[in-house]
Design a protein around this motif. Structure first.
Motif, PDB file in Angstrom:
ATOM      1  N   ARG A 507      45.157  15.150  74.690  1.00  0.00           N
ATOM      2  CA  ARG A 507      43.694  15.128  74.778  1.00  0.00           C
ATOM      3  C   ARG A 507      43.031  15.511  73.460  1.00  0.00           C
ATOM      4  O   ARG A 507      41.796  15.472  73.350  1.00  0.00           O
ATOM      5  CB  ARG A 507      43.243  16.070  75.899  1.00  0.00           C
ATOM      6  CG  ARG A 507      43.611  15.552  77.282  1.00  0.00           C
ATOM      7  CD  ARG A 507      43.457  16.593  78.358  1.00  0.00           C
ATOM      8  NE  ARG A 507      42.098  17.112  78.445  1.00  0.00           N
ATOM      9  CZ  ARG A 507      41.736  18.122  79.247  1.00  0.00           C
ATOM     10  NH1 ARG A 507      42.653  18.706  80.016  1.00  0.00           N
ATOM     11  NH2 ARG A 507      40.492  18.535  79.273  1.00  0.00           N
ATOM     12  N   ASP A 508      43.807  15.904  72.465  1.00  0.00           N
ATOM     13  CA  ASP A 508      43.289  16.171  71.124  1.00  0.00           C
ATOM     14  C   ASP A 508      42.606  14.901  70.611  1.00  0.00           C
ATOM     15  O   ASP A 508      43.149  13.796  70.737  1.00  0.00           O
ATOM     16  CB  ASP A 508      44.460  16.578  70.224  1.00  0.00           C
ATOM     17  CG  ASP A 508      44.039  16.864  68.794  1.00  0.00           C
ATOM     18  OD1 ASP A 508      42.860  16.641  68.443  1.00  0.00           O
ATOM     19  OD2 ASP A 508      44.898  17.307  68.014  1.00  0.00           O
ATOM     20  N   PHE A 509      41.417  15.036  70.038  1.00  0.00           N
ATOM     21  CA  PHE A 509      40.672  13.863  69.578  1.00  0.00           C
ATOM     22  C   PHE A 509      41.483  13.028  68.602  1.00  0.00           C
ATOM     23  O   PHE A 509      41.412  11.793  68.625  1.00  0.00           O
ATOM     24  CB  PHE A 509      39.355  14.291  68.933  1.00  0.00           C
ATOM     25  CG  PHE A 509      38.558  13.149  68.373  1.00  0.00           C
ATOM     26  CD1 PHE A 509      37.883  12.277  69.215  1.00  0.00           C
ATOM     27  CD2 PHE A 509      38.488  12.931  67.003  1.00  0.00           C
ATOM     28  CE1 PHE A 509      37.156  11.198  68.706  1.00  0.00           C
ATOM     29  CE2 PHE A 509      37.763  11.867  66.481  1.00  0.00           C
ATOM     30  CZ  PHE A 509      37.094  10.998  67.339  1.00  0.00           C
ATOM     31  N   ALA A 510      42.272  13.663  67.742  1.00  0.00           N
ATOM     32  CA  ALA A 510      43.077  12.923  66.776  1.00  0.00           C
ATOM     33  C   ALA A 510      44.076  12.001  67.473  1.00  0.00           C
ATOM     34  O   ALA A 510      44.457  10.958  66.934  1.00  0.00           O
ATOM     35  CB  ALA A 510      43.819  13.893  65.861  1.00  0.00           C
ATOM     36  N   VAL A 511      44.488  12.376  68.688  1.00  0.00           N
ATOM     37  CA  VAL A 511      45.455  11.578  69.443  1.00  0.00           C
ATOM     38  C   VAL A 511      44.744  10.610  70.383  1.00  0.00           C
ATOM     39  O   VAL A 511      45.005   9.398  70.375  1.00  0.00           O
ATOM     40  CB  VAL A 511      46.404  12.500  70.244  1.00  0.00           C
ATOM     41  CG1 VAL A 511      47.401  11.668  71.048  1.00  0.00           C
ATOM     42  CG2 VAL A 511      47.125  13.463  69.314  1.00  0.00           C
TER      43      VAL A 511
END
Length: 547
Positions: A507-511
């Motif tokens: 759920r990390d924005f980078a992912v």
């Protein structure tokens, strides 16, 4: 509050800048026309004529208005008539006691012309700050392309990444008392000069804007006595919020020197630190030390922090949180307990980051609004009903919905039930009618697709330079990585997807942003599309995925 910080040492600024803004440039009639026509048509009782009349007669009055504005800019002086305000007390929250003065926000109602001049000055000031990269990077309020959603995306992405490393995060939400009203004018002027290079006639104009201001409070049809303001920047003005951001810009340096990360939205400041659960005691001590330094900086700048209103929460996976034993800590003069859920910029964040509490509260609020709308639905046209549903329900479902990417299907289904009910209110569909054709008729994307739409739009803006740098840095094109430029994905304008080990890490924005972007068809990922064209094609694509 001023008395409580009267004996604190003067602030020592560590920032210096080579660039300078020595003067404010006079503007053309076209500039003044643009500012006036694009400004909200609001009037103040202090205005000599209503704003709508000024706009209707702008062709006749424009030369005189432009001359007035340029005289102010050349002379470095804002006339006294434009520094008077009528204060309208606004209740901060509907649930608060209206009889308690501290529960109201003192919003200044200023003359329209004063705001016109402020907007022209603000445009020049912001342009100078952006060109010289002087704006605080981790401050998201009152800035184009920044919002509470981008701020929360950044903060929660850092926390998700820490959870993926099997770390826990200690998050503190700091509370300030009347921050805008406590700004010290002398400190602000010195900071603008030393840390931001604002000098000469430009600094003289800002000094004139701050000094010799006066205000009256309007309450129950009466006006209070006229009072001179000795400190503070007016809430409700154009320049006031920008000056507050510059006044508090050094706060991020204080937090960074303590080894923690900070992010602010106006005077709402978040401070957090991530570490293994086994190092919780050391983490707590570092956090306490940081808050003490922040409090010392606040006091020296004549601001007051409320330690007893600070919210604390541990964030991470259930397995790592079970290893923690600390339930409260001594923070300055208060004993603060850790919460299991905190309200962060309008979003309820629970300790395990499930977003269950937020979805429950959101569902409750939307159902309340729908019950009210059902009572009057028979008196509304379809278009009126649709407008009201967008205003009271859809806006709530869409607020910060990018944070819901990756949450459980059960939670998304709760929100989908809300949207289905809203669609039935608008169209008059019966309870057991199939809802998919109804949503297609309204051209509403289902909740899950709306979340993907928001993320894809955010990535597009990041790649187009239309998003905050703190998010754009997470969107890395495969073609920009030297060792991967030969790959087919580099030619397809795809993003690098970082490997993760946990559901929270995904759920990390980078992912999440890379996964959503890379799933789009190649013709959508081209760089030549405008924002409007991309949004239209994206919505069409997401609808086609439902078939």
């Amino acid at each position: 509050m001023r008395e409580s910080t009267a004996n604190c040492p003067s602030p020592a600024s560590s920032r210096t800048v080579d660039s300078s803004l020595p003067e404010l440039l006079v503007c053309s009639e076209d500039d003044v026309r643009r500012v006036i026509t694009s400004s909200p048509t609001k009037s103040c009782t202090l205005d000599p004529i209503p704003t709508f009349i000024l706009k209707e007669t702008i062709d006749v009055l424009l030369p005189f208005v432009t001359a007035m504005v340029n005289a102010s800019l050349r002379e470095g002086c804002l006339p006294a008539s434009q520094k008077r305000a009528i204060i309208t007390p606004l209740l901060k929250k509907p649930s608060l006691d209206a009889g308690e003065p501290k529960n109201h926000r003192p919003v200044s109602n200023l003359t329209f012309m004063s705001k016109v001049i402020e907007r022209i000055v603000a445009e020049q000031l912001v342009k100078y700050l952006q060109v010289n990269d002087l704006m605080p990077k981790l401050q998201s309020a009152y800035r184009r392309r920044h919002s509470t959603e981008t701020a929360l995306l950044r903060v929660l992405s850092d926390i998700y990444a820490a959870a993926d490393r099997r770390e826990v995060t200690l998050l503190g939400l700091l509370d300030l008392s009347a921050a805008f009203d406590c700004v010290d004018h002398d400190i602000l002027i010195e900071r603008l000069q030393q840390s931001f290079g604002i000098r000469g006639n430009a600094l003289t104009w800002i000094r004139s804007f701050l000094h010799e201001r006066c205000q009256q409070v309007a309450y129950k049809g009466q006006l209070s006595a006229l009072t001179e303001l000795l400190f503070g920047v007016p809430q409700g003005s154009v320049l006031g919020p920008l000056l507050f951001l510059l006044y508090t810009a050094e706060l991020f340096d204080v937090i960074a020197r303590s080894g923690l990360v900070g992010h602010s939205y106006a005077d709402d400041t978040q401070v957090y630190i991530s570490a293994p659960a086994t190092s919780a005691s050391t983490t707590v001590q570092r956090f306490i030390s940081c808050v003490e330094q922040v409090d010392a900086w606040m006091s020296s700048n004549r601001l007051k922090m409320n330690a007893d209103k600070t919210q604390l929460i541990w964030l991470g996976t259930r397995q790592q949180l079970d290893k923690l034993t600390t339930t409260e800590l001594d923070l300055l003069s208060a004993r603060v307990s850790f919460s299991t859920t905190v309200s962060d910029l309008g979003v309820l964040v629970d300790s395990q980051l499930s977003m269950a509490d937020h979805v429950t509260a959101l569902s409750r609020a939307c159902l309340f609004q729908l019950r009210q709308l059902r009572l009057v639905r028979s008196s509304l046209t379809t278009e009126s009903a649709k407008t009201l549903v967008h205003a009271f329900v859809s806006s709530r479902l869409d607020y910060c919905n990018s944070l819901l990417y990756g949450v459980s299907d059960e939670l998304l289904q709760k929100l989908q039930v809300i949207q289905n009910a809203a669609a039935r209110v608008v169209t008059g569909a019966r309870k057991f009618d199939h809802i998919t054709p109804v949503l297609h008729e309204l051209h509403w994307l289902p909740v899950r697709q709306r979340i993907r739409f928001k993320l894809a739009m955010t990535v597009y803006k990041c790649l187009s330079g239309l998003a905050p740098a703190y998010l754009a840095d997470d969107c890395v094109l495969v073609s920009s990585v030297a060792s991967r430029r030969h790959l087919r994905s580099a030619e397809a304008r795809k993003l690098v997807v970082r490997r993760t080990r946990t559901v929270l890490g995904a759920r990390d924005f980078a992912v999440s942003s890379a996964v959503v972007w890379n799933s789009l068809p190649a013709e959508l990922r081209v760089s030549s599309l405008t924002v409007a064209t991309f949004a239209r094609h994206l919505k069409t694509h997401l609808f086609s995925c439902l078939n």
